[in-house]
Each structure stands twice: as structure tokens, then as C-alpha cells.
Design a protein around this motif. Structure first.
Motif, PDB file in Angstrom:
ATOM      1  N   ALA A 139    -135.787  51.259   5.418  1.00 60.01           N
ATOM      2  CA  ALA A 139    -134.533  51.237   4.663  1.00 60.01           C
ATOM      3  C   ALA A 139    -134.128  49.816   4.293  1.00 60.01           C
ATOM      4  N   GLU A 157    -129.835  59.331   9.633  1.00 56.80           N
ATOM      5  CA  GLU A 157    -129.123  58.762   8.478  1.00 56.80           C
ATOM      6  C   GLU A 157    -127.775  58.203   8.903  1.00 56.80           C
ATOM      7  N   LEU A 162    -136.317  48.535   1.403  1.00 57.79           N
ATOM      8  CA  LEU A 162    -135.966  49.130   0.108  1.00 57.79           C
ATOM      9  C   LEU A 162    -134.530  48.845  -0.313  1.00 57.79           C
ATOM     10  N   THR A 179    -132.804  66.528   1.302  1.00 55.35           N
ATOM     11  CA  THR A 179    -133.778  65.855   0.438  1.00 55.35           C
ATOM     12  C   THR A 179    -134.844  65.138   1.258  1.00 55.35           C
ATOM     13  N   ALA A 180    -134.403  64.385   2.262  1.00 57.79           N
ATOM     14  CA  ALA A 180    -135.358  63.653   3.096  1.00 57.79           C
ATOM     15  C   ALA A 180    -136.236  64.601   3.897  1.00 57.79           C
ATOM     16  N   VAL A 187    -128.401  64.316   1.576  1.00 59.68           N
ATOM     17  CA  VAL A 187    -129.404  63.318   1.957  1.00 59.68           C
ATOM     18  C   VAL A 187    -130.382  63.897   2.972  1.00 59.68           C
ATOM     19  N   VAL A 220    -133.487  58.031   2.287  1.00 61.02           N
ATOM     20  CA  VAL A 220    -134.325  59.199   2.020  1.00 61.02           C
ATOM     21  C   VAL A 220    -135.796  58.870   2.227  1.00 61.02           C
ATOM     22  N   VAL A 221    -136.255  57.737   1.670  1.00 58.40           N
ATOM     23  CA  VAL A 221    -137.657  57.349   1.826  1.00 58.40           C
ATOM     24  C   VAL A 221    -137.972  57.053   3.288  1.00 58.40           C
ATOM     25  N   GLY A 275    -129.078  52.027   0.835  1.00 59.87           N
ATOM     26  CA  GLY A 275    -128.632  53.038  -0.112  1.00 59.87           C
ATOM     27  C   GLY A 275    -129.281  54.383   0.141  1.00 59.87           C
ATOM     28  N   VAL A 276    -128.991  55.333  -0.742  1.00 57.29           N
ATOM     29  CA  VAL A 276    -129.536  56.679  -0.607  1.00 57.29           C
ATOM     30  C   VAL A 276    -131.057  56.661  -0.697  1.00 57.29           C
ATOM     31  N   LYS A 277    -131.587  55.857  -1.635  1.00 58.04           N
ATOM     32  CA  LYS A 277    -133.042  55.780  -1.808  1.00 58.04           C
ATOM     33  C   LYS A 277    -133.725  55.288  -0.540  1.00 58.04           C
ATOM     34  N   GLY A 278    -133.215  54.217   0.052  1.00 59.95           N
ATOM     35  CA  GLY A 278    -133.825  53.669   1.255  1.00 59.95           C
ATOM     36  C   GLY A 278    -133.785  54.638   2.420  1.00 59.95           C
TER      37      GLY A 278
END
Length: 290
Positions: free
Chosen positions: A142, A222, A145, A95-96, A92, A153-154, A148-151
Motif C-alpha cells: 500500500a 483495510e 502504491l 473488491t479486494a 473495498v 485493494v491491491v 488510497g483505495v487502489k493501494g
């Protein structure tokens, strides 16, 4: 017969160990940090999921040779959960941080090459994001969104780019005044050609160093957001989830549930911090031969 002084023999048998200079110490610490991070990745991939399944027969065990980090209230091996959580946080965070560095690189180049109006707009955005604490913005994004992982990371990607964008903008402004850029302009080369052929290659080291230096902040934020309940789901073995769940059991004497995962997180973050500082030192021509 003349006797031999034993102190002379001891002095002659001493092994001379050469003293490492600063560059050699930097390389050794970099290799050690990289090996530690590689061990975490391999451990997360090689440890089977059976180690983190529920086994009530071995619950609440203190640290031992069989279970170095002990077991939790459901009999899950805390060493396996910690390594899995570190691997998840590693993915995570990288990626972020990569998305955040790409945003900083794009905005930094646009601010320095697209005129005064674009520069003023991007500078205003940088000041705006720097004026708001990272954690507050990250929680809002977060939560919007859905977590989760998406929230996560974004959220991390959209909140950690301003400082690096300011550094890249200053670097591009300095490169614009270089002699080889001026010669290209005299030959009629377009701004886009100069940006892609002359300026961008000089920013590649900044990209990798920025990626490594942003990673510790991404991982810690995170873990903080997940600890507060706005990040990764409880079904995932994230470090933030582990620390959040262990808080209610500290009063019962199960100190190992929070101590070892928290210590492992700090060691991993510190390893990446050392790696980033050392890479910056080795790449910097003014400090690389110290």
C-alpha cells in the motif's frame, strides 16, 4: 359438581414450539446476517452527505435519540459517518477479496494441472507469502502504491490468496483422480478441456465460500492499514480514519467516538464470518443434512 384443576388447564393451553434442527438454525442465522449486511448497504446509499458535514452548533454531543452515536468535535453525526464508513469498507473488502480469490483460483488450478515444475514453483510462492505476516506485506504494498483505495485493494488482493490457493490445489488434485476425469482422458480429451469442463465447475462453490470467508480479513486489514495512515485518505469516512481520529479525544471523555464505530465494524465482520461458515456448511454434502 367436580372442580377442575387449574394446572391441567394451563398445561392444555401451552403452545408447542417445534425445536429447530441444526440446518434450520443455520438457515435462520444466514438470513439474519444477510439482512443485516443489506441494511448496512442500503443505509450507506440512503443517508445523505449532509449528515456528515461540519455543524459546530451540535459538536461533542453524547449519544441521544436524535444522534444515536453522538456527534464529533466538528458536529458530524457519528451514526451517519459509521454507516458510510461501513459501506466504504464493504466495497473495498469485497473488491479486494474477489481479486484475491481469482488469484487463488488461477494459481491453484495451474499448480494441479500444469506439471510438477509449475506445481513446485507455485507451492514455493504459497510458502513464501505465508511466511510473511499479512499486515507487513500489506503496508509495504500500500505504501509503494501511494495508499488510497487502489493501494489497499491491491495490497489485500496480493496478500490473502495463499491459504485459499492451497485448498483449491488440494481440491483439484483430488478431482484429477476422479473416475469421470479418467474416462475423459481415455477418450483423448485435452487437459485444458478437462480443466474447464470437469474441474472448474466443481470449484465454483469454493470460489463463493472463499470470497465470503476472505472478506472479514480484508476489511479488518483495510481498517488497520488506514488506522496506521497507509490506507484510505482522511477525506473519506472510513472506519479506520474514524478510529484514528477519535483516539486523541478519548482522554476528554468522548468515548462514543471510538466505541460505536468499532462495535459496528466487529458486528459487520462477524456477520460475514457467520455467513461464510453457514454457506460452507450448507454446501458441504457431509454436513448439509445434519
Amino acid at each position: 359438581m367436580k372442580s377442575i384443576d387449574p394446572t391441567i388447564v394451563k398445561k392444555k393451553t401451552l403452545i408447542y414450539i417445534p425445536k429447530l434442527n441444526r440446518r434450520q438454525r443455520t438457515i435462520v442465522s444466514t438470513v439474519f446476517a444477510a439482512m443485516l449486511l443489506l441494511a448496512i448497504i442500503l443505509g450507506g446509499l440512503l443517508i445523505s452527505n449532509e449528515r456528515i458535514t461540519t455543524n459546530l452548533e451540535i459538536r461533542n454531543l453524547s449519544p441521544s435519540l436524535e444522534h444515536p452515536f453522538g456527534t464529533d468535535w466538528l458536529g458530524r453525526d457519528m451514526f451517519a459517518r459509521t454507516i458510510k464508513g461501513l459501506t466504504l469498507s464493504l466495497g473495498v473488502g469485497i473488491t479486494a477479496a474477489a481479486f484475491s480469490v481469482l488469484i487463488a483460483l488461477a494459481l491453484g488450478m495451474l499448480a494441479a494441472t500444469m506439471g510438477k515444475r509449475i506445481d513446485a514453483l507455485i507451492s514455493w510462492l504459497i510458502d513464501l507469502f505465508l511466511s510473511v505476516p499479512h499486515l507487513v506485506s500489506l503496508i509495504l504494498i500500500a505504501f509503494t502504491l501511494g495508499g488510497g483505495v487502489k493501494g489497499v485493494v491491491v495490497g489485500v488482493a496480493l496478500t490473502h490468496w495463499p491459504s485459499l490457493a492451497r485448498v483449491i490445489r488440494a481440491e483439484v488434485m483430488q478431482l484429477r483422480s476422479a473416475e469421470f476425469v479418467g474416462i475423459s482422458r481415455q477418450f483423448g480429451k485435452a487437459s485444458w478441456w478437462i480443466a474447464t469442463r470437469h474441474i472448474f465447475p466443481h470449484l465454483i462453490p469454493q470460489f463463493f465460500v472463499g470470497l465470503v470467508l476472505l472478506f472479514p480479513h480484508a476489511v479488518l486489514h483495510e481498517a488497520a492499514v488506514t488506522f496506521l495512515g497507509f490506507g484510505l485518505s482522511p477525506q473519506q469516512p472510513a472506519i479506520g480514519i474514524i478510529l484514528s481520529e477519535s483516539m486523541k479525544y478519548l482522554s476528554t471523555g468522548m468515548w462514543w467516538l471510538a466505541f460505536f464505530p468499532g462495535l459496528a465494524l466487529l458486528i459487520m465482520v462477524r456477520s460475514f464470518d457467520i455467513l461464510g461458515d453457514n454457506l460452507h456448511m450448507l454446501i458441504d454434502p457431509h454436513r448439509g443434512h445434519e
